[in-house]
Design an enzyme around this catalytic site. Structure first.
Site, PDB file in Angstrom:
ATOM      1  CG  HIS A 101     -10.470-103.490  25.931  1.00 43.83           C
ATOM      2  ND1 HIS A 101     -10.422-104.579  25.094  1.00 43.83           N
ATOM      3  CD2 HIS A 101     -11.707-103.508  26.497  1.00 43.83           C
ATOM      4  CE1 HIS A 101     -11.575-105.223  25.148  1.00 43.83           C
ATOM      5  NE2 HIS A 101     -12.372-104.584  25.989  1.00 43.83           N
TER       6      HIS A 101
ATOM      7  CG  ASP B  61     -16.047-105.378  26.256  1.00 43.08           C
ATOM      8  OD1 ASP B  61     -14.815-105.517  26.421  1.00 43.08           O
ATOM      9  OD2 ASP B  61     -16.790-106.316  25.905  1.00 43.08           O
TER      10      ASP B  61
END
Length: 137
Positions: A63, A105
């Protein structure tokens, strides 16, 4: 430093994509982003360095790298919209930055769900000084 950021978020609230990301995490895992993922391992939370501690921490590493590929965007503050279609996260059309942040996300939230079995409370509030080395995506 991460602890200070967590306290600041708790005091001032969460804005922008952090709000949506937290909602995605809750929907996918049943866990609250804070405290479950806000300072987990070496990569979950603000910044990151060293070797991810487990598959959950690796989700945060990926991420962070995803956000790193968005130099012209503001992933922590740019808001995006998403919906669920047949249980799946679908990023709604927005600006290029909004779409890319949402996809980062979404991938992380799904990764957290897929790796719930690796989640270990021993990595919650993990101290930064135990994480050595640089972020290498």
């Amino acid at each position: 430093m991460r602890t200070l950021w967590i306290v600041a978020v708790c005091l001032i609230g969460v804005e922008g994509s952090l709000l949506e990301f937290g909602k995605m995490i809750l929907e996918e895992t049943g866990k609250l982003a804070i405290p479950s993922y806000s300072s987990y391992g070496c990569y979950c939370g603000w910044g990151g360095k060293g070797t991810p501690k487990d598959a959950t921490d690796r989700c945060c590493f990926v991420h962070d790298c995803c956000y790193g590929n968005l130099p012209d965007c503001n992933p922590k503050s740019d808001r995006y919209k998403y919906k669920r279609v047949n249980g799946a996260i679908v990023c709604e059309k927005g600006t290029s930055c909004e779409n890319r942040i949402c996809e980062c996300d979404k991938a992380a939230a799904i990764c957290f769900r897929q790796n719930l079995n690796t989640y270990s409370k021993k990595y919650m509030l993990y101290p930064d000084f135990l994480c050595k080395g640089e972020l290498r995506c």
